[in-house]
Design an enzyme around this catalytic site. Structure first.
Site, PDB file in Angstrom:
ATOM      1  N   ASP A  89     -13.897  -9.801  -4.676  1.00  0.00           N
ATOM      2  CA  ASP A  89     -13.309 -11.063  -4.036  1.00  0.00           C
ATOM      3  C   ASP A  89     -14.101 -11.561  -2.984  1.00  0.00           C
ATOM      4  O   ASP A  89     -15.290 -10.906  -2.982  1.00  0.00           O
ATOM      5  CB  ASP A  89     -11.872 -10.642  -3.673  1.00  0.00           C
ATOM      6  CG  ASP A  89     -11.950  -9.851  -2.426  1.00  0.00           C
ATOM      7  OD1 ASP A  89     -13.041  -9.147  -2.065  1.00  0.00           O
ATOM      8  OD2 ASP A  89     -10.823  -9.982  -1.590  1.00  0.00           O
ATOM      9  N   ARG A  98       0.903  -1.341   0.022  1.00  0.00           N
ATOM     10  CA  ARG A  98       0.102  -0.022  -0.030  1.00  0.00           C
ATOM     11  C   ARG A  98       0.807   1.308   0.176  1.00  0.00           C
ATOM     12  O   ARG A  98       0.365   2.405   0.223  1.00  0.00           O
ATOM     13  CB  ARG A  98      -0.979   0.095   1.422  1.00  0.00           C
ATOM     14  CG  ARG A  98      -2.093  -1.099   1.085  1.00  0.00           C
ATOM     15  CD  ARG A  98      -2.989  -1.215   2.307  1.00  0.00           C
ATOM     16  NE  ARG A  98      -4.150  -2.032   2.114  1.00  0.00           N
ATOM     17  CZ  ARG A  98      -4.756  -2.537   2.765  1.00  0.00           C
ATOM     18  NH1 ARG A  98      -4.516  -2.018   4.209  1.00  0.00           N
ATOM     19  NH2 ARG A  98      -5.808  -3.179   2.596  1.00  0.00           N
ATOM     20  N   TYR A 109     -10.510 -10.524 -11.056  1.00  0.00           N
ATOM     21  CA  TYR A 109     -10.034  -9.987 -10.112  1.00  0.00           C
ATOM     22  C   TYR A 109      -8.725  -9.200 -10.394  1.00  0.00           C
ATOM     23  O   TYR A 109      -8.525  -7.972  -9.674  1.00  0.00           O
ATOM     24  CB  TYR A 109      -9.844 -10.995  -8.971  1.00  0.00           C
ATOM     25  CG  TYR A 109      -9.340 -10.395  -7.799  1.00  0.00           C
ATOM     26  CD1 TYR A 109     -10.063  -9.635  -6.696  1.00  0.00           C
ATOM     27  CD2 TYR A 109      -7.904 -10.602  -7.243  1.00  0.00           C
ATOM     28  CE1 TYR A 109      -9.345  -8.900  -5.798  1.00  0.00           C
ATOM     29  CE2 TYR A 109      -7.375 -10.080  -6.282  1.00  0.00           C
ATOM     30  CZ  TYR A 109      -8.192  -9.213  -5.645  1.00  0.00           C
ATOM     31  OH  TYR A 109      -7.446  -8.774  -4.322  1.00  0.00           O
ATOM     32  N   GLU A 136      -0.985  -8.578  -5.505  1.00  0.00           N
ATOM     33  CA  GLU A 136      -2.429  -9.126  -5.644  1.00  0.00           C
ATOM     34  C   GLU A 136      -2.557 -10.616  -5.828  1.00  0.00           C
ATOM     35  O   GLU A 136      -3.289 -11.173  -5.820  1.00  0.00           O
ATOM     36  CB  GLU A 136      -3.321  -8.293  -6.634  1.00  0.00           C
ATOM     37  CG  GLU A 136      -3.475  -6.759  -6.344  1.00  0.00           C
ATOM     38  CD  GLU A 136      -4.404  -6.917  -5.057  1.00  0.00           C
ATOM     39  OE1 GLU A 136      -5.020  -7.700  -4.748  1.00  0.00           O
ATOM     40  OE2 GLU A 136      -4.533  -5.766  -4.442  1.00  0.00           O
TER      41      GLU A 136
END
Ligand code: SF4
Length: 359
Positions: free
Chosen positions: A140, A27, A122, A39
């Site tokens: 998700d 992040r 996703y 991810e």
């Protein structure tokens, strides 16, 4: 929700995320490669475990060029223990495509990125929204649970026929001005507040518009199809020794645990003892005649759709030369060399016994 309520929902959610989100290394970056790696790892694995692997992977392969040039064995070794190895193989394949055909840059175009090996809806939505601020909503398990409770959705979250319903709801809620922050906020809310059991509704930033909270029906949602019972398979595995070396074989590259190394073995047939199965399989898979000298250990492992219980035997080579039927490669290695090869988690459990047995 009315348009006004949706706007309030977005503002409250993102403000809560700004104030309360967990500090995680992916992040703190806008590097699309780092975000992509995180991810892919997070798709099937919990944050706590990913933290270690994320750092280790980026230390070893700091950019897409390093990954593209790496040997697949190194990539799998770095991924060893994280599971779902198709993720690593696809990441490696996709890096090669990016370097060979796309100028070495992670594409900032949803359709091109979505077309890379291993990139599904996703991953594409997560990377494109977080790294490039593209307006795609992620869906998700966490997002589905939040949405199901917000709107009392009766579609089971684990049925593929429900995908469209949840995607439409997530698309409707998405903040198109800040899609990356919004997507992360939804996932964080599901992971830390709208938890599967005991959601923390009292501190939830969006409880005022949550239908489940307002009607005290949080425990009824999300709805799930009852999972099918998981079969358990009995296996026999042989640690074959010849001249102070041990035989390992490599699984074919596609399919479960593709490209990883293991000790030869397979399912025990009805009417067969584990020792008989071990001898038969070694003959069938690597064309060697062996005798079982001792029982080594028993291992258990649960995969997503089945479990295994394997009896492992020490075997002494008797005759024959290796001819592979199933595996794609083999090595006769010293025990000291074992750690150089990526093994699936189940077979990693055998390694201490193999080392101990050689001492
Ligand atoms: Fe989930 Fe409770 Fe928040 Fe509703 S109020 S979204 S059930 S945590």
């Amino acid at each position: 929700m009315s348009p006004k309520e949706i706007a309030q929902f977005r503002n409250k959610l993102v403000a809560w995320f700004d104030a309360h989100h967990r500090k995680l290394p992916w992040r703190d970056t806008q590097n699309p490669y780092h975000i992509w790696v995180s991810e892919v790892m997070l798709q099937q694995t919990q944050v706590k475990k990913v933290l270690h692997y994320y750092r280790k992977f980026l230390d070893k392969f700091p950019d897409v060029h390093c990954l593209a040039e790496a040997d697949l064995q190194d990539v799998l070794k770095t991924w060893e223990g994280l599971g779902y190895y198709a993720r690593a193989r696809n990441l490696h394949k996709a890096a090669k495509v990016i370097v060979s055909n796309l100028g070495g840059k992670i594409p900032a175009d949803y359709a091109i990125f979505r077309n890379l090996p291993g990139v599904g809806d996703y991953i594409a939505a997560a990377v494109q929204s977080i790294a490039f601020h593209a307006p795609y909503a992620v869906v998700d398990g966490n997002v589905k649970r939040v949405v199901a409770r917000l709107f009392l959705i009766n579609s089971p979250i684990n049925a593929s026929s429900s995908s469209k319903t949840f995607q439409n709801m997530a698309d409707m809620l998405l903040d198109r001005d800040s899609p990356g922050a919004f997507n992360q906020s939804m996932m964080e809310l599901g992971a830390t507040v709208c938890r599967p059991k005991s959601p923390l509704c009292v501190v939830c930033p969006v409880k005022s518009v949550c239908c489940a909270f307002q009607s005290a029906r949080q425990k009824e949602f999300p709805i799930r199809l009852k999972p099918k019972p998981i079969p358990e398979y009995r296996l026999a595995v042989g640690v074959v020794r010849r001249n102070n070396r041990v035989l390992i074989t490599q699984r074919k590259f596609d399919g479960l645990l593709g490209g990883l190394w293991e000790f030869p073995g397979d399912k025990i047939r009805a009417q067969e003892t584990p020792e008989e199965a071990c001898i038969r399989q070694i003959k069938e898979h690597v064309n060697l005649a062996v005798e079982v000298t001792e029982y080594l250990t028993r291992i258990k492992h649960a995969f997503t759709h089945f479990k295994i219980v394997a009896d492992v035997f020490c075997c002494r080579y008797q005759s024959g030369e290796v001819a592979l039927n199933g595996p794609v490669d083999h090595r006769w290695i010293t025990v000291d060399e074992i750690d150089q090869f990526p093994f699936p988690r189940a077979h990693q459990q055998i390694i201490p016994s193999v080392k101990g047995n050689s001492a």
